[in-house]
Enzyme design. Structure first.
Site, PDB file in Angstrom:
ATOM      1  N   ARG A  79      18.775  -4.940 -16.428  1.00  0.00           N
ATOM      2  CA  ARG A  79      19.094  -3.902 -15.442  1.00  0.00           C
ATOM      3  C   ARG A  79      19.221  -4.462 -14.039  1.00  0.00           C
ATOM      4  O   ARG A  79      19.572  -3.740 -13.110  1.00  0.00           O
ATOM      5  CB  ARG A  79      18.028  -2.797 -15.480  1.00  0.00           C
ATOM      6  CG  ARG A  79      17.982  -2.075 -16.815  1.00  0.00           C
ATOM      7  CD  ARG A  79      16.915  -1.008 -16.845  1.00  0.00           C
ATOM      8  NE  ARG A  79      16.773  -0.434 -18.184  1.00  0.00           N
ATOM      9  CZ  ARG A  79      15.858   0.460 -18.524  1.00  0.00           C
ATOM     10  NH1 ARG A  79      14.987   0.887 -17.619  1.00  0.00           N
ATOM     11  NH2 ARG A  79      15.798   0.926 -19.756  1.00  0.00           N
TER      12      ARG A  79
ATOM     13  N   LYS B 237      14.234   0.134 -32.629  1.00  0.00           N
ATOM     14  CA  LYS B 237      13.686   0.836 -31.483  1.00  0.00           C
ATOM     15  C   LYS B 237      14.048   2.321 -31.654  1.00  0.00           C
ATOM     16  O   LYS B 237      15.172   2.647 -32.052  1.00  0.00           O
ATOM     17  CB  LYS B 237      14.324   0.271 -30.215  1.00  0.00           C
ATOM     18  CG  LYS B 237      13.883   0.862 -28.901  1.00  0.00           C
ATOM     19  CD  LYS B 237      14.579   0.092 -27.785  1.00  0.00           C
ATOM     20  CE  LYS B 237      14.176   0.565 -26.414  1.00  0.00           C
ATOM     21  NZ  LYS B 237      14.776  -0.303 -25.366  1.00  0.00           N
TER      22      LYS B 237
ATOM     23  N   GLU C  93       9.767  -7.341 -23.195  1.00  0.00           N
ATOM     24  CA  GLU C  93      11.187  -6.997 -23.099  1.00  0.00           C
ATOM     25  C   GLU C  93      11.600  -7.016 -21.630  1.00  0.00           C
ATOM     26  O   GLU C  93      11.125  -6.198 -20.841  1.00  0.00           O
ATOM     27  CB  GLU C  93      11.466  -5.619 -23.699  1.00  0.00           C
ATOM     28  CG  GLU C  93      12.921  -5.203 -23.543  1.00  0.00           C
ATOM     29  CD  GLU C  93      13.202  -3.778 -23.985  1.00  0.00           C
ATOM     30  OE1 GLU C  93      14.252  -3.235 -23.579  1.00  0.00           O
ATOM     31  OE2 GLU C  93      12.386  -3.196 -24.718  1.00  0.00           O
TER      32      GLU C  93
END
Length: 211
Positions: A49, A133, A45
């Site tokens: 950001r 998740k 993943e």
């Protein structure tokens, strides 16, 4: 050459741990992915950001076909589309919205929404997503909450992420409704900054052996 499409279950069961990676230097992306794959970790993943995330995904797709790079911190339908255009194999969000559900159904890109409560899980399942998740896992009650959710939601499966580390990962992975865990400990920022990919490969190898 494009890679065959994978299902969410295939992605989340590719390795017991999915590294959650923040890329500060896109030049590190390919060596990072190679180190993780060498250690037995394929699904990665890469979080949105930093502005380098999509360039990192493109590089990994082009240079490390054994890896399964996905995009995390997907917040909007535009982020979802950008992930698909970069060649990501899947998308993960830290929460879920109807706009993301709609974007996922309009795309062939596998999507993993995030939930933290029973109500959020019900909304995700109603939208057709049974693998989620669980975020932020430790702060939302951790193992005990996942045990409690197993009763009323036997079809739900999870990738707990957030506050999970090498010490706590085995307790999550022992749960029948957990497919894998997500964590940043496989790719420490100091190791990335110094180019210590041997350390990252070692951490990946240890993580791959957790299940």
């Amino acid at each position: 050459m494009s890679q065959p499409a994978l299902t969410v279950l295939e992605i989340l069961t590719a390795s017991p741990v999915m590294p959650v990676v923040t890329i500060d230097d896109p030049a590190h992306a390919v060596r990072l992915a190679r180190a993780l794959v060498a250690g037995g970790i394929r699904a990665i993943e890469i979080t949105l950001r930093t502005p380098h995330a999509l360039a990192a995904v493109r590089a990994i797709v082009a240079e490390v076909p054994e890896a399964i790079p996905g995009v995390g911190t997907v917040l909007t339908a535009a982020d979802f589309d950008a992930a698909a255009e970069a060649g990501a194999r899947f998308a993960i969000s830290p929460g879920a919205t109807q706009a993301l559900f709609d974007a996922a159904w309009a795309s062939t890109l596998p999507y993993v929404p995030a939930v933290a409560t029973a109500s959020e899980l019900m909304a995700a399942m109603e939208a057709g997503f049974t693998a989620c998740k669980f975020f932020p896992a430790a702060q939302s009650g951790g193992v005990e909450v996942l045990k409690a959710l197993a009763g009323p939601f036997p079809a739900a499966r999870f990738c707990p992420t957030g506050g999970v580390d090498a010490a706590s990962a085995p307790s999550y992975l022992a749960l029948p409704n957990v497919l894998c865990v997500g964590g940043s400990w496989l790719t420490p920022r100091d190791a990335l900054a110094s180019g210590d990919f041997a350390r990252i490969e070692r951490l990946a190898r240890e993580a791959a052996a957790l299940r």
